[in-house]
Design an enzyme around this catalytic site. Structure first.
Site, PDB file in Angstrom:
ATOM      1  N   LYS A 125      -2.879  -1.717  15.624  1.00  0.00           N
ATOM      2  CA  LYS A 125      -2.392  -0.893  16.730  1.00  0.00           C
ATOM      3  C   LYS A 125      -3.458  -0.760  17.789  1.00  0.00           C
ATOM      4  O   LYS A 125      -4.639  -0.696  17.473  1.00  0.00           O
ATOM      5  CB  LYS A 125      -2.109   0.517  16.212  1.00  0.00           C
ATOM      6  CG  LYS A 125      -0.822   0.656  15.481  1.00  0.00           C
ATOM      7  CD  LYS A 125      -0.418   2.126  15.490  1.00  0.00           C
ATOM      8  CE  LYS A 125       0.939   2.290  14.857  1.00  0.00           C
ATOM      9  NZ  LYS A 125       0.886   2.256  13.407  1.00  0.00           N
TER      10      LYS A 125
ATOM     11  N   GLU B 244       0.833  -1.210   0.000  1.00  0.00           N
ATOM     12  CA  GLU B 244       0.000   0.000   0.000  1.00  0.00           C
ATOM     13  C   GLU B 244       0.865   1.256   0.000  1.00  0.00           C
ATOM     14  O   GLU B 244       2.071   1.202   0.263  1.00  0.00           O
ATOM     15  CB  GLU B 244      -0.937   0.016   1.214  1.00  0.00           C
ATOM     16  CG  GLU B 244      -0.208   0.047   2.549  1.00  0.00           C
ATOM     17  CD  GLU B 244      -1.047   0.653   3.679  1.00  0.00           C
ATOM     18  OE1 GLU B 244      -1.584   1.767   3.506  1.00  0.00           O
ATOM     19  OE2 GLU B 244      -1.143   0.023   4.745  1.00  0.00           O
TER      20      GLU B 244
HETATM   21  N1  PSU Z   1      -2.278   1.490  10.675  1.00  0.00           N
HETATM   22  C1  PSU Z   1      -0.949   1.659  10.782  1.00  0.00           C
HETATM   23  N2  PSU Z   1      -0.287   2.368   9.813  1.00  0.00           N
HETATM   24  C2  PSU Z   1      -0.948   2.904   8.733  1.00  0.00           C
HETATM   25  C3  PSU Z   1      -2.365   2.703   8.636  1.00  0.00           C
HETATM   26  C4  PSU Z   1      -2.975   1.998   9.626  1.00  0.00           C
HETATM   27  O1  PSU Z   1      -0.349   1.182  11.728  1.00  0.00           O
HETATM   28  O2  PSU Z   1      -0.311   3.553   7.883  1.00  0.00           O
HETATM   29  C5  PSU Z   1      -3.107   3.246   7.448  1.00  0.00           C
HETATM   30  C6  PSU Z   1      -3.445   2.116   6.458  1.00  0.00           C
HETATM   31  O3  PSU Z   1      -3.368   2.629   5.148  1.00  0.00           O
HETATM   32  C7  PSU Z   1      -4.901   1.803   6.801  1.00  0.00           C
HETATM   33  C8  PSU Z   1      -5.404   3.178   7.115  1.00  0.00           C
HETATM   34  O4  PSU Z   1      -5.619   1.209   5.751  1.00  0.00           O
HETATM   35  O5  PSU Z   1      -4.365   3.787   7.863  1.00  0.00           O
HETATM   36  C9  PSU Z   1      -6.695   3.152   7.910  1.00  0.00           C
HETATM   37  O6  PSU Z   1      -7.240   4.437   7.952  1.00  0.00           O
HETATM   38  P1  PSU Z   1      -8.701   4.635   8.543  1.00  0.00           P
HETATM   39  O7  PSU Z   1      -8.579   4.276   9.999  1.00  0.00           O
HETATM   40  O8  PSU Z   1      -9.004   6.091   8.324  1.00  0.00           O
HETATM   41  O9  PSU Z   1      -9.592   3.703   7.798  1.00  0.00           O
END
Ligand code: PSU
Ligand code: MN
Length: 303
Positions: free
Chosen positions: A159, A25
């Protein structure tokens, strides 16, 4: 649909020769880590995948195209540019149509990988159900995507900025297998332990590849989460990181941070409050996931 997809030469050649391909990603680059560590991480992780016999395909949106495999300059653009959109499922069409630069999340990387015919995807951590969901309704679109798109996501769990028990419940409702790699416990990203027991675990990349194949053969829709614990030597202590995360979550609440800004804000705060220690762990665990992801993709081609 094909008009929107552009393969790099490396990925195209890999596909032509039936090589195992591993998707990566780009939100982790643009919104998950600071420059220049983000671009160094991106290049290292690609190289690790090559070293283990697979072809890396980092995914992003550039100039109206879904790019499957990026050139070195494109990785730098995503790492440095200050106006990269964070693209989840809802944003895909808009960012393609307006030809902006877009970094793909777990959800949109899964969509693009499936369109491109790639079944394995390595990242750091998935999004999930946020703490305080009863007030905010903040549930990552990553979970919905895992419920419907057939891509296996190799990660270090999630996390604890998230509500991990609720995240697992949501995945269970959606019918998503969560397989612990050589562990019975859900890894909590910076630490190998969360105290939350998993329903399934596997000891080898071959077993995981066999599970993926059986799921394909049965035409069961949706993804698989492979949860790979951070190696002990690079882990942070649970009490240390939990304290930092609790502070970061509280600060986000006080500042009224919501929607797509929530996760990047928390990730940035954690790096700041840990004086970079969390970043080091984050990089190591993505590298560790790249090794496993490549091994699973290779094992899958040998079935
Ligand atoms: N968790 C991490 N590092 C990240 C992300 C999540 O430890 O970089 C990023 C990933 O791209 C994940 C996104 O898909 O955040 C999720 O965002 P949201 O919670 O807004 O859906
Ligand atoms: Mn959200």
């Amino acid at each position: 649909m094909k008009q929107y997809i552009e393969f790099s030469q490396e990925v195209q050649q890999g596909m032509d020769n039936n090589k195992p391909i591993v998707a990566l990603e780009s939100t982790i680059i643009s919104h998950g880590m600071p420059y220049p560590q983000n671009v160094e991480m991106a290049k290292n992780v690609e190289q690790i995948i090559r070293n283990h016999g697979a072809i890396p395909a980092t995914i992003a949106l550039i100039n109206g195209k879904i790019k499957i495999g990026l050139e070195s300059e494109e990785l730098t653009l995503l790492a440095k540019h200050d106006d990269v959109a964070k693209v989840s499922r809802r944003d895909l069409a808009e960012i393609i149509a307006t030809k902006r630069i877009g970094a793909t999340t777990v959800a949109s990387t899964m969509i693009c990988a499936e369109l491109a015919g790639i079944q394995f995807f390595v990242t750091g951590g998935i999004g999930g159900v946020h703490r305080g969901v009863e007030h905010t309704m903040d549930i990552s679109a990553d979970l919905e995507e895992l419920g419907q798109t057939n891509v296996t996501v190799i990660c270090a769990g999630a996390k604890s900025i998230l509500d991990l028990p609720k995240t697992l419940e949501y995945l269970e409702t959606k019918g998503v297998p969560v397989i612990g790699y050589q562990t019975e416990e859900l890894p909590a990203f910076f630490t190998p332990e969360s105290g939350i027991k998993l329903n399934s675990s596997a000891d080898s990349p071959e077993t995981i590849a066999q599970i993926c194949k059986a799921k394909n053969d049965l035409a069961l829709s949706g993804g698989i989460v492979v949860a790979n614990p951070v190696p002990k030597t690079h882990a942070l202590s649970k009490s240390y990181i939990d304290r930092i995360i609790t502070d970061a979550v509280q600060e986000a609440e006080e500042k009224g941070i919501s929607g797509k800004d929530s996760t990047p804000f928390l990730l940035g705060k954690i790096v700041e409050k840990s004086e970079g220690k969390s970043l080091e762990t984050n990089i190591k665990l993505v590298e560790n996931n790249a090794v496993l992801g490549a091994k699973i993709a290779v094992a899958f081609t040998q079935l």
